[in-house]
Scaffold this active site. Sequence first.
Site, PDB file in Angstrom:
ATOM      1  N   TYR A  78      26.219  28.265  23.524  1.00 43.32           N
ATOM      2  CA  TYR A  78      25.878  29.356  24.443  1.00 43.32           C
ATOM      3  C   TYR A  78      26.974  30.386  24.704  1.00 43.32           C
ATOM      4  CZ  TYR A  78      28.324  26.587  28.020  1.00 43.32           C
ATOM      5  OH  TYR A  78      29.258  25.895  28.729  1.00 43.32           O
ATOM      6  N   ASP A 128      20.993  24.769  27.959  1.00 45.24           N
ATOM      7  CA  ASP A 128      22.127  25.585  27.528  1.00 45.24           C
ATOM      8  C   ASP A 128      21.813  26.359  26.250  1.00 45.24           C
ATOM      9  OD1 ASP A 128      23.768  24.718  29.592  1.00 45.24           O
ATOM     10  OD2 ASP A 128      24.759  23.173  28.393  1.00 45.24           O
ATOM     11  N   LYS A 173      19.050  18.998  31.144  1.00 44.60           N
ATOM     12  CA  LYS A 173      18.883  18.452  29.793  1.00 44.60           C
ATOM     13  C   LYS A 173      18.001  17.209  29.891  1.00 44.60           C
ATOM     14  CE  LYS A 173      23.624  19.615  28.309  1.00 44.60           C
ATOM     15  NZ  LYS A 173      24.880  19.097  27.696  1.00 44.60           N
ATOM     16  N   TYR A 176      19.739  14.252  31.143  1.00 42.39           N
ATOM     17  CA  TYR A 176      20.094  14.263  32.558  1.00 42.39           C
ATOM     18  C   TYR A 176      18.807  14.358  33.394  1.00 42.39           C
ATOM     19  CZ  TYR A 176      24.811  15.367  30.848  1.00 42.39           C
ATOM     20  OH  TYR A 176      26.019  15.342  30.210  1.00 42.39           O
ATOM     21  N   ASP A 183      24.174  26.024  36.430  1.00 37.04           N
ATOM     22  CA  ASP A 183      24.399  26.572  35.086  1.00 37.04           C
ATOM     23  C   ASP A 183      23.081  26.930  34.398  1.00 37.04           C
ATOM     24  OD1 ASP A 183      26.172  24.544  36.056  1.00 37.04           O
ATOM     25  OD2 ASP A 183      27.167  24.392  34.129  1.00 37.04           O
ATOM     26  N   ARG A 257      32.707  28.285  38.701  1.00 35.95           N
ATOM     27  CA  ARG A 257      31.903  28.818  37.590  1.00 35.95           C
ATOM     28  C   ARG A 257      30.431  28.455  37.725  1.00 35.95           C
ATOM     29  NH1 ARG A 257      34.812  27.775  32.863  1.00 35.95           N
ATOM     30  NH2 ARG A 257      33.610  26.001  32.117  1.00 35.95           N
ATOM     31  N   GLY A 260      29.176  31.072  39.611  1.00 34.30           N
ATOM     32  CA  GLY A 260      29.243  32.276  38.785  1.00 34.30           C
ATOM     33  C   GLY A 260      28.048  32.390  37.851  1.00 34.30           C
ATOM     34  N   TRP A 261      27.678  31.275  37.233  1.00 30.16           N
ATOM     35  CA  TRP A 261      26.493  31.265  36.363  1.00 30.16           C
ATOM     36  C   TRP A 261      25.255  31.722  37.144  1.00 30.16           C
ATOM     37  CZ3 TRP A 261      27.956  31.423  31.745  1.00 30.16           C
ATOM     38  CH2 TRP A 261      28.788  30.493  31.123  1.00 30.16           C
TER      39      TRP A 261
END
Length: 418
Positions: A78, A128, A173, A176, A183, A257, A260-261
Amino acid sequence: MSLFNHKIKILTFTALHTGILLASAQSTIQKKTEKIAVQSGKIVPTHLNWSERMLLSEMYRFPESWMLDFSKSPKWTYPSAIVLDGAEQLYAKTGKKEYYDYISSFGDKLVTEDGTILTYELEKYNIDLLNSGNVLLYLYEKEKKEKYLKALRTLRLQIEGQPRTKEGSFWHKKIYPYQVWLDGLYMGMPFYTHYTKDFSKETDAAKAYDDIVFQFDSVQKNLLDKKTGLLYHGWDESRQEAWANKETGLSSNFWGRGMGWYGMAMVDVLDYLPQNHPGRDRLISYIKSFADAIIKVQDKENGLWYQVLDKAGEKGNYTEASASAMFVYMMVKSVNKGYLPQSYKGYAKKGYDGIIKNLITIDENGVVNLNKCCAVAGLGGKPYRDGSYEYYVNEKIRSNDAKATGPFILASIEFEKK
């Protein structure tokens, strides 16, 4: 021939082939940079805007676009797509063919003529891996190659089968189960929205747009900390994971982050969500709440943000490049688009200046480096990532990670708009 010798031959051929690829790519970029150097005396001319300086630096470091994120062989990942998003915008702005060639080479290398995406496995349902579909949407629009259309349809099929929580949020995923990570909103939703705009019939599109907005509604409901306005990195609907709070299912920290995503996801989805969709106003309200929350944890001196957002003074914490660049991009783009009042640009500018002053170094040849980037962070897996403060601040730190250089290019483009 023995099986052992046969394997040795295969390994030798693979290593030789990879070496040839790397040597060829290095030769190509050397020719390009030598031409630039003759004209300016430097590989990356210092008179250019920061957006171009960083993109040219990335092209020098990673001569082929599949190498972004330090890949040693072509792999569908990605981070490349973030840098290439900036390259698309800079090509549109400057018309420099080398920028387009850099983008195009990603599709040429990663998608075979029959539409197969190298190293991609649909059955893993890893959200992702939708992000680089944005590059193919761009290339199909420009080149109309059938192989890109086939690959795009495969990625869209992943959305159809992506496992969901009981209320309908995408799992991050398949490995998971029941987990929603911040994210994932960036990895999947801009692609989902853009694909819908370009290819879906009106009735299907209406349903898809509602689904996309719901993903953000669900995150606001399940991952938001109402006291601070910050969002936790992950949520486990089942409450089974060791990192998850047994009552709330939430992870225990606000990862820079990760947020941020999420911020970038909101502003980028709005590029494709119809103007008359009732969810637009909600997304814009989420952007305002988000911006207010990150301003409160912005370092007052240098304008940057920390790896763990609300623990600035604790041992091991540090101002981190990718989160800082993402927040700056999200805020300045929001101001430019009218989602945030003009006053927010000041906070974005302070962060942007902080990145340039504190996190950027420039080599003698003009090549720009962005330092103090968290290499990777996640939850669960093997070895197990427990989401603790100690975990986040001890993950590897490196320079010139595409997850930081890409947002820096995008933020620079927004600041350079007249």
